[in-house]
Design a protein around this motif. Structure first.
Motif, mmCIF file in Angstrom:
data_model
loop_
_atom_site.group_PDB
_atom_site.id
_atom_site.type_symbol
_atom_site.label_atom_id
_atom_site.label_comp_id
_atom_site.label_asym_id
_atom_site.label_seq_id
_atom_site.Cartn_x
_atom_site.Cartn_y
_atom_site.Cartn_z
ATOM 1 N N ALA A 1 0.889 -1.134 -0.172
ATOM 2 C CA ALA A 1 0.074 0.086 -0.119
ATOM 3 C C ALA A 1 0.882 1.163 0.129
ATOM 4 O O ALA A 1 0.521 2.151 -0.688
ATOM 5 N N GLU A 2 1.827 1.147 0.732
ATOM 6 C CA GLU A 2 2.845 2.324 0.829
ATOM 7 C C GLU A 2 3.324 2.370 -0.564
ATOM 8 O O GLU A 2 3.610 3.720 -0.937
ATOM 9 N N LEU A 3 3.750 1.526 -1.196
ATOM 10 C CA LEU A 3 4.529 1.628 -2.556
ATOM 11 C C LEU A 3 3.510 2.172 -3.460
ATOM 12 O O LEU A 3 3.700 3.098 -4.334
ATOM 13 N N ILE A 4 2.351 1.931 -3.488
ATOM 14 C CA ILE A 4 1.076 2.216 -4.498
ATOM 15 C C ILE A 4 0.752 3.466 -4.177
ATOM 16 O O ILE A 4 0.814 4.407 -5.159
ATOM 17 N N ALA A 5 0.969 3.950 -2.840
ATOM 18 C CA ALA A 5 0.617 5.380 -2.640
ATOM 19 C C ALA A 5 1.720 6.423 -3.046
ATOM 20 O O ALA A 5 1.266 7.286 -3.616
ATOM 21 N N PHE A 6 2.936 5.908 -2.945
ATOM 22 C CA PHE A 6 4.099 6.474 -3.397
ATOM 23 C C PHE A 6 4.068 6.454 -4.873
ATOM 24 O O PHE A 6 4.484 7.737 -5.382
ATOM 25 N N ALA A 7 3.659 5.847 -5.484
ATOM 26 C CA ALA A 7 3.619 5.728 -6.955
ATOM 27 C C ALA A 7 2.566 6.751 -7.609
ATOM 28 O O ALA A 7 2.786 7.476 -8.247
ATOM 29 N N TYR A 8 1.425 6.786 -6.684
ATOM 30 C CA TYR A 8 0.347 7.862 -7.107
ATOM 31 C C TYR A 8 0.797 9.075 -6.859
ATOM 32 O O TYR A 8 0.848 10.224 -7.778
ATOM 33 N N VAL A 9 1.632 9.546 -5.795
ATOM 34 C CA VAL A 9 1.981 10.822 -5.420
ATOM 35 C C VAL A 9 2.991 11.045 -6.373
ATOM 36 O O VAL A 9 3.063 12.229 -7.055
ATOM 37 N N LEU A 10 4.012 10.145 -6.977
ATOM 38 C CA LEU A 10 5.010 10.659 -8.111
ATOM 39 C C LEU A 10 4.294 11.195 -9.464
ATOM 40 O O LEU A 10 4.656 11.741 -10.035
ATOM 41 N N ASP A 11 2.894 10.141 -9.405
ATOM 42 C CA ASP A 11 2.360 10.678 -10.720
ATOM 43 C C ASP A 11 1.244 11.868 -10.452
ATOM 44 O O ASP A 11 0.509 12.094 -11.385
ATOM 45 N N GLY A 12 1.446 12.630 -9.307
ATOM 46 C CA GLY A 12 0.702 13.831 -9.239
ATOM 47 C C GLY A 12 -0.678 13.549 -8.696
ATOM 48 O O GLY A 12 -1.625 14.399 -8.754
ATOM 49 N N LYS A 13 -0.947 12.489 -8.248
ATOM 50 C CA LYS A 13 -2.294 12.098 -7.802
ATOM 51 C C LYS A 13 -2.413 12.012 -6.278
ATOM 52 O O LYS A 13 -1.188 11.393 -5.673
ATOM 53 N N PHE A 14 -3.154 12.840 -5.513
ATOM 54 C CA PHE A 14 -3.385 12.717 -4.055
ATOM 55 C C PHE A 14 -4.878 12.591 -3.624
ATOM 56 O O PHE A 14 -5.639 12.960 -4.229
ATOM 57 N N PRO A 15 -5.002 12.064 -2.505
ATOM 58 C CA PRO A 15 -6.040 11.891 -2.076
ATOM 59 C C PRO A 15 -7.095 12.933 -1.727
ATOM 60 O O PRO A 15 -6.340 14.072 -1.342
ATOM 61 N N GLU A 16 -8.406 12.959 -2.096
ATOM 62 C CA GLU A 16 -9.201 14.090 -1.672
ATOM 63 C C GLU A 16 -8.887 14.737 -0.416
ATOM 64 O O GLU A 16 -9.027 15.751 -0.081
ATOM 65 N N LYS A 17 -8.731 13.822 0.759
ATOM 66 C CA LYS A 17 -8.746 14.245 2.016
ATOM 67 C C LYS A 17 -7.618 15.137 2.402
ATOM 68 O O LYS A 17 -7.551 15.595 3.353
#
Length: 102
Positions: free
Chosen positions: A74-90
Motif C-alpha cells: 500500500a505504501e508503494l502504491i501510494a508513493f507511485a500515485y504521489v509521483l504521478d501527481g495524484k493525491f487523496p481528496e482528504k
C-alpha cells in the motif's frame, strides 16, 4: 552466466480498487530486463528491493499478495500515485502547501 553474475529478476504487481494487489507478471534474466525496460518506457513506477522481489518471485502469477505485505505494498502504491501527481481528496490542498515549501 558465471557464479559472480547475479540474474536480473522482476515482478509486476497489479492493484484494482476493491481487490487485493496481486502478481501480474514475473520474469528472470533477459525477459526481466525487457520487462523493466518496457515499464520504464511506459512511465511505470519501479521499486528496487531485492528481498521483496525474491519473496514475490515465489508466488504464482494471479496470486494475491499476502496480508502480511499489505502495508508495504500500500505504501508503494501510494508513493507511485504521489509521483504521478495524484493525491487523496482528504489532503485538501496539503500537497500544494508541501510544494510551496519545496
Amino acid at each position: 552466466m558465471s557464479q559472480h553474475e547475479q540474474s536480473t529478476k522482476a515482478v509486476a504487481v497489479k492493484y484494482d480498487q476493491g481487490a487485493a494487489p496481486s502478481i501480474s507478471a514475473k520474469a528472470e534474466d533477459e525477459l526481466a530486463q525487457e520487462m523493466i525496460a518496457l515499464a520504464e518506457e511506459a512511465g511505470i513506477f519501479i521499486h528496487k528491493d531485492e528481498h521483496l522481489c525474491e519473496f514475490l518471485q515465489k508466488m504464482d502469477v494471479g496470486e494475491a499478495i499476502p496480508k502480511e505485505l499489505y502495508l508495504l505494498i500500500a505504501e508503494l502504491i501510494a508513493f507511485a500515485y504521489v509521483l504521478d501527481g495524484k493525491f487523496p481528496e482528504k489532503w485538501n490542498g496539503m500537497h500544494e502547501k508541501i510544494m510551496e515549501e519545496v
